[in-house]
Design a protein around this motif. Structure first.
Motif, PDB file in Angstrom:
ATOM      1  N   GLN A 333      44.166  14.640  34.803  1.00 34.84           N
ATOM      2  CA  GLN A 333      43.742  14.159  33.496  1.00 34.84           C
ATOM      3  C   GLN A 333      43.094  15.285  32.693  1.00 34.84           C
ATOM      4  O   GLN A 333      43.324  15.409  31.480  1.00 34.84           O
ATOM      5  CB  GLN A 333      42.769  12.990  33.668  1.00 34.84           C
ATOM      6  CG  GLN A 333      43.436  11.713  34.167  1.00 34.84           C
ATOM      7  CD  GLN A 333      42.445  10.613  34.491  1.00 34.84           C
ATOM      8  OE1 GLN A 333      41.349  10.877  34.975  1.00 34.84           O
ATOM      9  NE2 GLN A 333      42.830   9.374  34.251  1.00 34.84           N
ATOM     10  N   ALA A 334      42.270  16.119  33.362  1.00 33.26           N
ATOM     11  CA  ALA A 334      41.629  17.243  32.678  1.00 33.26           C
ATOM     12  C   ALA A 334      42.659  18.285  32.253  1.00 33.26           C
ATOM     13  O   ALA A 334      42.558  18.874  31.173  1.00 33.26           O
ATOM     14  CB  ALA A 334      40.583  17.873  33.599  1.00 33.26           C
ATOM     15  N   MET A 335      43.676  18.522  33.093  1.00 36.33           N
ATOM     16  CA  MET A 335      44.734  19.471  32.749  1.00 36.33           C
ATOM     17  C   MET A 335      45.507  19.000  31.527  1.00 36.33           C
ATOM     18  O   MET A 335      45.893  19.803  30.671  1.00 36.33           O
ATOM     19  CB  MET A 335      45.672  19.661  33.946  1.00 36.33           C
ATOM     20  CG  MET A 335      45.030  20.394  35.113  1.00 36.33           C
ATOM     21  SD  MET A 335      46.017  20.321  36.619  1.00 36.33           S
ATOM     22  CE  MET A 335      47.433  21.296  36.167  1.00 36.33           C
ATOM     23  N   LYS A 336      45.723  17.700  31.415  1.00 39.59           N
ATOM     24  CA  LYS A 336      46.399  17.153  30.238  1.00 39.59           C
ATOM     25  C   LYS A 336      45.545  17.369  28.995  1.00 39.59           C
ATOM     26  O   LYS A 336      46.038  17.795  27.943  1.00 39.59           O
ATOM     27  CB  LYS A 336      46.680  15.657  30.457  1.00 39.59           C
ATOM     28  CG  LYS A 336      47.171  14.916  29.213  1.00 39.59           C
ATOM     29  CD  LYS A 336      48.513  15.427  28.736  1.00 39.59           C
ATOM     30  CE  LYS A 336      48.996  14.624  27.543  1.00 39.59           C
ATOM     31  NZ  LYS A 336      50.249  15.154  26.973  1.00 39.59           N
ATOM     32  N   SER A 337      44.238  17.108  29.116  1.00 39.63           N
ATOM     33  CA  SER A 337      43.338  17.281  27.977  1.00 39.63           C
ATOM     34  C   SER A 337      43.255  18.740  27.545  1.00 39.63           C
ATOM     35  O   SER A 337      43.117  19.043  26.356  1.00 39.63           O
ATOM     36  CB  SER A 337      41.940  16.754  28.325  1.00 39.63           C
ATOM     37  OG  SER A 337      41.980  15.375  28.626  1.00 39.63           O
ATOM     38  N   ALA A 338      43.351  19.662  28.521  1.00 33.93           N
ATOM     39  CA  ALA A 338      43.245  21.088  28.229  1.00 33.93           C
ATOM     40  C   ALA A 338      44.545  21.678  27.712  1.00 33.93           C
ATOM     41  O   ALA A 338      44.589  22.838  27.303  1.00 33.93           O
ATOM     42  CB  ALA A 338      42.800  21.837  29.475  1.00 33.93           C
TER      43      ALA A 338
END
Length: 348
Positions: A333-338
């Motif tokens: 999820q964090a990789m998607k946001s980044a």
């Protein structure tokens, strides 16, 4: 949640598919029908006296049989009130059989061994389209028996429904039809339009949006013949790339070629650096997963060959580094946001 199940589907940039696999004909579909009835013959596993609607239903049924009885005088636990549901197939004809699902709505413990009484099944318009009746099968294991676990308050009556009313659908005399893609995609919509027009060498298909293609009946064809031919046409289909995460079960589903850009990830006590290289480094203490993927356990670094930095490889790496399911979900999820992952991520 101790185990993460990873399912990876092999998706290429495009693949051959028949139109019938990626699009539906508008108007040719199932319809839902529903009814209320009683299941009788239970072994003291039916509704108790607290289910007032069951007692009232029994009293009403007996009254129709010239037996006048007050609901308060009924003490039987061999009857259960149920909701009966079924799918009404397109072009179903009178006398066709269909399976029905029987679900308890009272406090019955089990429908095992029961018989569904005659049940009118209605559509959303309130008209009766089928009648259902027959022995209820709950499947699985019996009381104290062996076999798979079962859900005893829901059962099936196989071929227990009979079609009484037909839904009129006159395809034969129609001059136009509409295809609806199962998922919106401009490329696929245009591909279907071009494939159909190429087959008939005329503009019989027009894509009006990323999901809808309107069809015009060509000469020397009936609509049934035309739709049969259209459904068998092959197209170059572009599958939708997506990552699906089920937080309840810890399941991640993604295509093996979903690309991940180089990034540094910190999640709790885990810090991972993802590096894409022309030639994969193999430092001391590293583990070689395959020729294009090496994990540096000492440095918590993941080395991938350029072009192979995918969700599949990163998931394998995180698992090897000891990431727990919830951590891995948070990382993606964090990789998607980044912006390290560009495809859609759906949490269910």
């Amino acid at each position: 949640m101790k185990i993460l199940i990873l399912l990876f589907c092999l998706l290429t940039l495009s693949e051959a598919a028949r139109i019938s696999e990626v699009a539906n004909i508008v108007g040719v579909r199932d319809n839902q029908i529903i009814g209320y009835s009683l299941v009788v013959g239970l072994k003291k596993t039916g509704d108790g006296t607290t289910s007032k609607f069951t007692l009232q239903s029994i009293a009403n049924m007996l009254k129709a049989m010239n037996i006048d009885m007050l609901p308060t005088d009924i003490k039987s636990k061999n009857v259960a009130a149920v909701v009966v549901t079924a799918k009404f197939a397109p072009f179903a004809r009178q006398g066709d059989a269909l399976d029905v699902v029987v679900s308890s709505i009272g406090d019955a413990k089990s429908l095992e061994g029961g018989t569904l009484l005659m049940t009118p099944l209605k559509g959303v318009d309130g008209k009766i389209y089928a009648l259902a009746q027959g022995p209820v099968s709950i499947g699985g294991k019996n009381e104290k028996g062996s076999g798979a676990e079962f859900h005893p308050t829901v059962g099936m009556v196989y071929n227990g429904g009979l079609v009484e009313r037909e839904i009129n659908q006159d395809l034969y005399h129609q001059q136009n039809a509409t295809l609806s893609l199962k998922s919106s995609n401009f490329v696929n919509s245009v591909a279907i339009q071009n494939a159909i027009n190429a087959k008939y060498r005329s503009n019989v298909a027009i894509a009006i949006d990323p999901r809808t293609i309107q069809l015009q009946l060509p000469q020397n064809r009936t609509m049934v013949e035309f739709l049969a031919e259209v459904q068998s046409v092959n197209i170059d289909y572009v599958p939708e790339q997506k990552i699906i995460i089920n937080e309840r079960t810890g399941t991640i589903i993604a295509g093996v070629d979903v690309e991940v850009k180089p990034v540094v990830i910190t999640q709790g006590d885990i810090t991972v650096k993802i590096l894409a290289q022309n030639s994969v480094a193999k430092p001391a203490g590293s583990v070689t997963m395959d020729k294009s993927l090496v994990i540096g356990l000492n440095e918590n670094e993941v080395y991938t060959e350029k072009g192979t930095t995918t969700v599949a490889n990163i998931a394998r790496s995180l698992q090897k580094l000891g990431a727990k399911p919830k951590q891995m979900i948070s990382i993606f999820q964090a990789m998607k946001s980044a912006g390290a992952i560009t495809v859609d991520l759906e949490v269910i």
